[in-house]
Design a protein around this motif. Structure first.
Motif, PDB file in Angstrom:
ATOM      1  N   MET A 109       0.850  -1.162   0.000  1.00  0.00           N
ATOM      2  CA  MET A 109       0.000   0.000   0.000  1.00  0.00           C
ATOM      3  C   MET A 109       0.907   1.240   0.000  1.00  0.00           C
ATOM      4  O   MET A 109       1.821   1.331   0.795  1.00  0.00           O
ATOM      5  N   THR A 110       0.611   2.189  -0.853  1.00  0.00           N
ATOM      6  CA  THR A 110       1.421   3.402  -0.921  1.00  0.00           C
ATOM      7  C   THR A 110       0.999   4.385   0.175  1.00  0.00           C
ATOM      8  O   THR A 110      -0.068   4.243   0.777  1.00  0.00           O
ATOM      9  N   LEU A 111       1.826   5.372   0.424  1.00  0.00           N
ATOM     10  CA  LEU A 111       1.514   6.390   1.414  1.00  0.00           C
ATOM     11  C   LEU A 111       0.202   7.089   1.068  1.00  0.00           C
ATOM     12  O   LEU A 111      -0.636   7.319   1.944  1.00  0.00           O
ATOM     13  N   ASN A 112      -0.003   7.398  -0.179  1.00  0.00           N
ATOM     14  CA  ASN A 112      -1.236   8.035  -0.630  1.00  0.00           C
ATOM     15  C   ASN A 112      -2.448   7.174  -0.282  1.00  0.00           C
ATOM     16  O   ASN A 112      -3.423   7.657   0.300  1.00  0.00           O
ATOM     17  N   GLU A 113      -2.412   5.904  -0.623  1.00  0.00           N
ATOM     18  CA  GLU A 113      -3.530   4.999  -0.329  1.00  0.00           C
ATOM     19  C   GLU A 113      -3.750   4.868   1.171  1.00  0.00           C
ATOM     20  O   GLU A 113      -4.880   4.878   1.651  1.00  0.00           O
ATOM     21  N   PHE A 114      -2.669   4.734   1.910  1.00  0.00           N
ATOM     22  CA  PHE A 114      -2.751   4.561   3.358  1.00  0.00           C
ATOM     23  C   PHE A 114      -3.436   5.748   4.022  1.00  0.00           C
ATOM     24  O   PHE A 114      -4.342   5.581   4.829  1.00  0.00           O
ATOM     25  N   LEU A 115      -3.031   6.949   3.668  1.00  0.00           N
ATOM     26  CA  LEU A 115      -3.595   8.146   4.301  1.00  0.00           C
ATOM     27  C   LEU A 115      -5.045   8.384   3.910  1.00  0.00           C
ATOM     28  O   LEU A 115      -5.876   8.720   4.746  1.00  0.00           O
ATOM     29  N   PHE A 116      -5.377   8.207   2.659  1.00  0.00           N
ATOM     30  CA  PHE A 116      -6.723   8.559   2.202  1.00  0.00           C
ATOM     31  C   PHE A 116      -7.731   7.427   2.322  1.00  0.00           C
ATOM     32  O   PHE A 116      -8.924   7.679   2.392  1.00  0.00           O
ATOM     33  N   ASP A 117      -7.277   6.190   2.370  1.00  0.00           N
ATOM     34  CA  ASP A 117      -8.212   5.074   2.487  1.00  0.00           C
ATOM     35  C   ASP A 117      -8.528   4.709   3.933  1.00  0.00           C
ATOM     36  O   ASP A 117      -9.623   4.267   4.226  1.00  0.00           O
ATOM     37  N   SER A 118      -7.561   4.893   4.831  1.00  0.00           N
ATOM     38  CA  SER A 118      -7.794   4.377   6.171  1.00  0.00           C
ATOM     39  C   SER A 118      -7.673   5.399   7.293  1.00  0.00           C
ATOM     40  O   SER A 118      -8.276   5.212   8.335  1.00  0.00           O
ATOM     41  N   LEU A 119      -6.895   6.442   7.125  1.00  0.00           N
ATOM     42  CA  LEU A 119      -6.655   7.333   8.258  1.00  0.00           C
ATOM     43  C   LEU A 119      -6.801   8.802   7.896  1.00  0.00           C
ATOM     44  O   LEU A 119      -6.048   9.646   8.363  1.00  0.00           O
ATOM     45  N   GLU A 120      -7.783   9.122   7.111  1.00  0.00           N
ATOM     46  CA  GLU A 120      -7.889  10.496   6.647  1.00  0.00           C
ATOM     47  C   GLU A 120      -8.275  11.478   7.740  1.00  0.00           C
ATOM     48  O   GLU A 120      -8.222  12.677   7.542  1.00  0.00           O
ATOM     49  N   ASN A 121      -8.625  11.011   8.937  1.00  0.00           N
ATOM     50  CA  ASN A 121      -8.993  11.935  10.004  1.00  0.00           C
ATOM     51  C   ASN A 121      -7.801  12.338  10.874  1.00  0.00           C
ATOM     52  O   ASN A 121      -7.958  13.141  11.766  1.00  0.00           O
ATOM     53  N   PHE A 122      -6.605  11.823  10.636  1.00  0.00           N
ATOM     54  CA  PHE A 122      -5.435  12.234  11.397  1.00  0.00           C
ATOM     55  C   PHE A 122      -4.898  13.544  10.860  1.00  0.00           C
ATOM     56  O   PHE A 122      -4.659  13.693   9.670  1.00  0.00           O
ATOM     57  N   GLU A 123      -4.716  14.509  11.748  1.00  0.00           N
ATOM     58  CA  GLU A 123      -4.183  15.797  11.339  1.00  0.00           C
ATOM     59  C   GLU A 123      -2.675  15.866  11.505  1.00  0.00           C
ATOM     60  O   GLU A 123      -2.021  16.662  10.845  1.00  0.00           O
ATOM     61  N   HIS A 124      -2.120  15.063  12.414  1.00  0.00           N
ATOM     62  CA  HIS A 124      -0.699  15.115  12.712  1.00  0.00           C
ATOM     63  C   HIS A 124      -0.037  13.824  12.236  1.00  0.00           C
ATOM     64  O   HIS A 124      -0.177  12.778  12.852  1.00  0.00           O
ATOM     65  N   GLU A 167       4.899  19.494   0.736  1.00  0.00           N
ATOM     66  CA  GLU A 167       6.057  19.262  -0.129  1.00  0.00           C
ATOM     67  C   GLU A 167       6.628  17.861   0.072  1.00  0.00           C
ATOM     68  O   GLU A 167       6.969  17.174  -0.887  1.00  0.00           O
ATOM     69  N   LEU A 168       6.731  17.432   1.337  1.00  0.00           N
ATOM     70  CA  LEU A 168       7.243  16.095   1.636  1.00  0.00           C
ATOM     71  C   LEU A 168       6.266  15.032   1.136  1.00  0.00           C
ATOM     72  O   LEU A 168       6.677  14.002   0.605  1.00  0.00           O
ATOM     73  N   TYR A 169       4.982  15.294   1.280  1.00  0.00           N
ATOM     74  CA  TYR A 169       3.971  14.369   0.764  1.00  0.00           C
ATOM     75  C   TYR A 169       4.124  14.181  -0.750  1.00  0.00           C
ATOM     76  O   TYR A 169       4.065  13.061  -1.249  1.00  0.00           O
ATOM     77  N   ASP A 170       4.346  15.279  -1.472  1.00  0.00           N
ATOM     78  CA  ASP A 170       4.519  15.195  -2.924  1.00  0.00           C
ATOM     79  C   ASP A 170       5.692  14.294  -3.293  1.00  0.00           C
ATOM     80  O   ASP A 170       5.644  13.576  -4.291  1.00  0.00           O
ATOM     81  N   LEU A 171       6.747  14.307  -2.480  1.00  0.00           N
ATOM     82  CA  LEU A 171       7.918  13.466  -2.736  1.00  0.00           C
ATOM     83  C   LEU A 171       7.679  11.991  -2.389  1.00  0.00           C
ATOM     84  O   LEU A 171       8.215  11.100  -3.042  1.00  0.00           O
ATOM     85  N   LEU A 172       6.872  11.731  -1.361  1.00  0.00           N
ATOM     86  CA  LEU A 172       6.749  10.370  -0.825  1.00  0.00           C
ATOM     87  C   LEU A 172       5.433   9.664  -1.140  1.00  0.00           C
ATOM     88  O   LEU A 172       5.274   8.492  -0.788  1.00  0.00           O
ATOM     89  N   GLU A 173       4.488  10.314  -1.801  1.00  0.00           N
ATOM     90  CA  GLU A 173       3.150   9.737  -1.955  1.00  0.00           C
ATOM     91  C   GLU A 173       3.126   8.382  -2.645  1.00  0.00           C
ATOM     92  O   GLU A 173       2.257   7.564  -2.386  1.00  0.00           O
ATOM     93  N   GLY A 174       4.079   8.080  -3.500  1.00  0.00           N
ATOM     94  CA  GLY A 174       4.097   6.808  -4.206  1.00  0.00           C
ATOM     95  C   GLY A 174       4.910   5.722  -3.509  1.00  0.00           C
ATOM     96  O   GLY A 174       4.933   4.582  -3.966  1.00  0.00           O
TER      97      GLY A 174
END
Length: 61
Positions: A1-16, A31-38
């Motif tokens: 599972m990629t970082l993008n999938e992990f954040l938006f599919d399962s834990l989108e309510n975490f702010e930190h 900016e860091l998200y753009d580098l690591l999302e895949g």
């Protein structure tokens, strides 16, 4: 599972969200998200930083 999938599919309510670099952790910025999302998520854990709950994610380089 990629970082993008992990954040938006399962834990989108975490702010930190932090990225674990082994010796230190760094807060996930847009900016860091753009580098690591895949990148694949290796592991994750819950923690408390600055008296607030957060999730710390280790990605597979």
């Amino acid at each position: 599972m990629t970082l993008n999938e992990f954040l938006f599919d399962s834990l989108e309510n975490f702010e930190h969200v932090y990225i674990d670099y082994g010796q230190y952790v760094k807060e996930l910025t847009p900016e860091l998200y753009d580098l690591l999302e895949g990148y694949e998520v290796e592991k994750w854990y819950l923690d408390i930083k600055n008296h607030k709950p957060c999730i710390i994610i280790k990605v597979d380089d």
